[in-house]
Design a protein around this motif. Structure first.
Motif, PDB file in Angstrom:
ATOM      1  N   VAL A 154       3.077  -9.918 -48.779  1.00 50.09           N
ATOM      2  CA  VAL A 154       3.928 -10.448 -49.857  1.00 50.09           C
ATOM      3  C   VAL A 154       3.157 -11.471 -50.684  1.00 50.09           C
ATOM      4  O   VAL A 154       3.192 -11.445 -51.924  1.00 50.09           O
ATOM      5  N   LEU A 155       2.438 -12.370 -50.030  1.00 48.82           N
ATOM      6  CA  LEU A 155       1.641 -13.360 -50.763  1.00 48.82           C
ATOM      7  C   LEU A 155       0.554 -12.683 -51.592  1.00 48.82           C
ATOM      8  O   LEU A 155       0.288 -13.077 -52.726  1.00 48.82           O
ATOM      9  N   PHE A 156      -0.066 -11.650 -51.032  1.00 51.06           N
ATOM     10  CA  PHE A 156      -1.072 -10.899 -51.781  1.00 51.06           C
ATOM     11  C   PHE A 156      -0.465 -10.308 -53.046  1.00 51.06           C
ATOM     12  O   PHE A 156      -1.056 -10.378 -54.124  1.00 51.06           O
ATOM     13  N   MET A 157       0.719  -9.723 -52.925  1.00 52.66           N
ATOM     14  CA  MET A 157       1.370  -9.113 -54.088  1.00 52.66           C
ATOM     15  C   MET A 157       1.727 -10.166 -55.136  1.00 52.66           C
ATOM     16  O   MET A 157       1.564  -9.938 -56.339  1.00 52.66           O
ATOM     17  N   VAL A 158       2.187 -11.340 -54.702  1.00 53.95           N
ATOM     18  CA  VAL A 158       2.536 -12.414 -55.647  1.00 53.95           C
ATOM     19  C   VAL A 158       1.288 -12.902 -56.363  1.00 53.95           C
ATOM     20  O   VAL A 158       1.276 -13.056 -57.595  1.00 53.95           O
ATOM     21  N   ILE A 159       0.214 -13.146 -55.628  1.00 53.46           N
ATOM     22  CA  ILE A 159      -1.030 -13.629 -56.238  1.00 53.46           C
ATOM     23  C   ILE A 159      -1.622 -12.569 -57.158  1.00 53.46           C
ATOM     24  O   ILE A 159      -2.125 -12.876 -58.244  1.00 53.46           O
ATOM     25  N   ARG A 160      -1.531 -11.313 -56.753  1.00 54.01           N
ATOM     26  CA  ARG A 160      -2.015 -10.218 -57.596  1.00 54.01           C
ATOM     27  C   ARG A 160      -1.248 -10.175 -58.918  1.00 54.01           C
ATOM     28  O   ARG A 160      -1.839 -10.022 -59.988  1.00 54.01           O
ATOM     29  N   ALA A 161       0.070 -10.318 -58.854  1.00 50.69           N
ATOM     30  CA  ALA A 161       0.887 -10.320 -60.072  1.00 50.69           C
ATOM     31  C   ALA A 161       0.536 -11.512 -60.959  1.00 50.69           C
ATOM     32  O   ALA A 161       0.447 -11.381 -62.189  1.00 50.69           O
ATOM     33  N   MET A 162       0.313 -12.670 -60.349  1.00 48.37           N
ATOM     34  CA  MET A 162      -0.060 -13.863 -61.134  1.00 48.37           C
ATOM     35  C   MET A 162      -1.410 -13.655 -61.810  1.00 48.37           C
ATOM     36  O   MET A 162      -1.589 -14.029 -62.975  1.00 48.37           O
ATOM     37  N   ASN A 163      -2.369 -13.066 -61.105  1.00 46.42           N
ATOM     38  CA  ASN A 163      -3.689 -12.817 -61.692  1.00 46.42           C
ATOM     39  C   ASN A 163      -3.601 -11.823 -62.842  1.00 46.42           C
ATOM     40  O   ASN A 163      -4.282 -11.985 -63.861  1.00 46.42           O
ATOM     41  N   GLN A 164      -2.776 -10.793 -62.708  1.00 50.10           N
ATOM     42  CA  GLN A 164      -2.606  -9.837 -63.801  1.00 50.10           C
ATOM     43  C   GLN A 164      -1.972 -10.508 -65.012  1.00 50.10           C
ATOM     44  O   GLN A 164      -2.348 -10.246 -66.148  1.00 50.10           O
ATOM     45  N   PHE A 165      -1.014 -11.402 -64.769  1.00 49.13           N
ATOM     46  CA  PHE A 165      -0.379 -12.136 -65.860  1.00 49.13           C
ATOM     47  C   PHE A 165      -1.400 -13.019 -66.571  1.00 49.13           C
ATOM     48  O   PHE A 165      -1.422 -13.097 -67.794  1.00 49.13           O
ATOM     49  N   LYS A 166      -2.271 -13.680 -65.796  1.00 45.08           N
ATOM     50  CA  LYS A 166      -3.310 -14.529 -66.393  1.00 45.08           C
ATOM     51  C   LYS A 166      -4.279 -13.703 -67.224  1.00 45.08           C
ATOM     52  O   LYS A 166      -4.703 -14.126 -68.292  1.00 45.08           O
ATOM     53  N   ARG A 167      -4.646 -12.503 -66.731  1.00 41.63           N
ATOM     54  CA  ARG A 167      -5.563 -11.642 -67.485  1.00 41.63           C
ATOM     55  C   ARG A 167      -4.940 -11.209 -68.803  1.00 41.63           C
ATOM     56  O   ARG A 167      -5.593 -11.205 -69.834  1.00 41.63           O
ATOM     57  N   LYS A 168      -3.673 -10.832 -68.783  1.00 39.34           N
ATOM     58  CA  LYS A 168      -2.987 -10.432 -70.011  1.00 39.34           C
ATOM     59  C   LYS A 168      -2.912 -11.600 -70.988  1.00 39.34           C
ATOM     60  O   LYS A 168      -3.062 -11.425 -72.184  1.00 39.34           O
ATOM     61  N   GLU A 169      -2.682 -12.775 -70.441  1.00 34.04           N
ATOM     62  CA  GLU A 169      -2.598 -13.969 -71.276  1.00 34.04           C
ATOM     63  C   GLU A 169      -3.949 -14.278 -71.906  1.00 34.04           C
ATOM     64  O   GLU A 169      -4.042 -14.668 -73.059  1.00 34.04           O
ATOM     65  N   ALA A 170      -5.028 -14.097 -71.143  1.00 34.83           N
ATOM     66  CA  ALA A 170      -6.372 -14.385 -71.644  1.00 34.83           C
ATOM     67  C   ALA A 170      -6.817 -13.346 -72.667  1.00 34.83           C
ATOM     68  O   ALA A 170      -7.539 -13.663 -73.604  1.00 34.83           O
ATOM     69  N   VAL A 171      -6.392 -12.099 -72.507  1.00 34.78           N
ATOM     70  CA  VAL A 171      -6.798 -11.026 -73.399  1.00 34.78           C
ATOM     71  C   VAL A 171      -6.065 -11.110 -74.737  1.00 34.78           C
ATOM     72  O   VAL A 171      -6.604 -10.731 -75.770  1.00 34.78           O
ATOM     73  N   ALA A 172      -4.849 -11.599 -74.734  1.00 33.22           N
ATOM     74  CA  ALA A 172      -4.064 -11.668 -75.963  1.00 33.22           C
ATOM     75  C   ALA A 172      -4.804 -12.520 -76.994  1.00 33.22           C
ATOM     76  O   ALA A 172      -5.217 -13.639 -76.709  1.00 33.22           O
ATOM     77  N   PRO A 173      -5.002 -11.958 -78.207  1.00 36.94           N
ATOM     78  CA  PRO A 173      -5.740 -12.724 -79.224  1.00 36.94           C
ATOM     79  C   PRO A 173      -4.938 -13.942 -79.668  1.00 36.94           C
ATOM     80  O   PRO A 173      -3.754 -13.844 -79.953  1.00 36.94           O
ATOM     81  N   ALA A 174      -5.622 -15.021 -79.726  1.00 38.66           N
ATOM     82  CA  ALA A 174      -4.983 -16.258 -80.160  1.00 38.66           C
ATOM     83  C   ALA A 174      -5.043 -16.342 -81.681  1.00 38.66           C
ATOM     84  O   ALA A 174      -6.003 -15.892 -82.305  1.00 38.66           O
TER      85      ALA A 174
END
Length: 139
Positions: free
Chosen positions: A96-116
């Motif tokens: 469960v912790l792995f899945m939560v951290i994985r989801a957070m990392n994917q969210f961070k990647r999407k946030e970083a990729v989005a053009p500012a």
């Protein structure tokens, strides 16, 4: 010494660590409840109510009890079923912790990729641009 301790305790890293520990304990309680109150009953229903926590091997002939609590009162026991249950709980919590951290990392990647959006120029930059344009038009 008290002043030095206060300075140490008020450092940003120590406060961040304290907040992390408190949130981690609260999150741990949520995950423990998820495992104990939701996932394990489902596993118990699938396996026909199988509960390993009372499986044990008595290490002395005096142990004749049929449940772990009474067996421990009678003598030394090897509580392998409880160990197996706790190991299974750990694996579920870790997943469960792995899945939560994985989801957070994917969210961070999407946030970083989005053009500012480029920052708006300051008033000073606008004025300098106007001066530049005026100088170009005079030549």
């Amino acid at each position: 010494m008290l002043k030095e301790f206060r300075e140490f305790a008020m450092k940003g890293n120590v406060v961040d660590l304290a907040v992390g520990v408190i949130i981690g304990a609260a999150f741990g309680a949520i995950v423990t409840s998820l495992v104990g109150d939701i996932i394990m009953p489902i596993i118990g229903a699938i396996t026909g109510g199988l509960d390993f926590s009372n499986y044990f091997t008595g290490l002395s002939k005096a142990v004749t009890a049929t449940n772990l609590a009474d067996a421990k009162k009678q003598g030394a026991v090897l509580a392998w079923g409880n160990f197996l249950t706790l190991t299974l709980n750990f694996l579920i919590v870790a997943f469960v912790l792995f899945m939560v951290i994985r989801a957070m990392n994917q969210f961070k990647r999407k946030e970083a990729v989005a053009p500012a959006e480029p920052p708006k120029p300051t008033r000073e930059q606008e004025l300098l641009g106007e001066i530049r344009d005026l100088l170009k038009s005079r030549v």
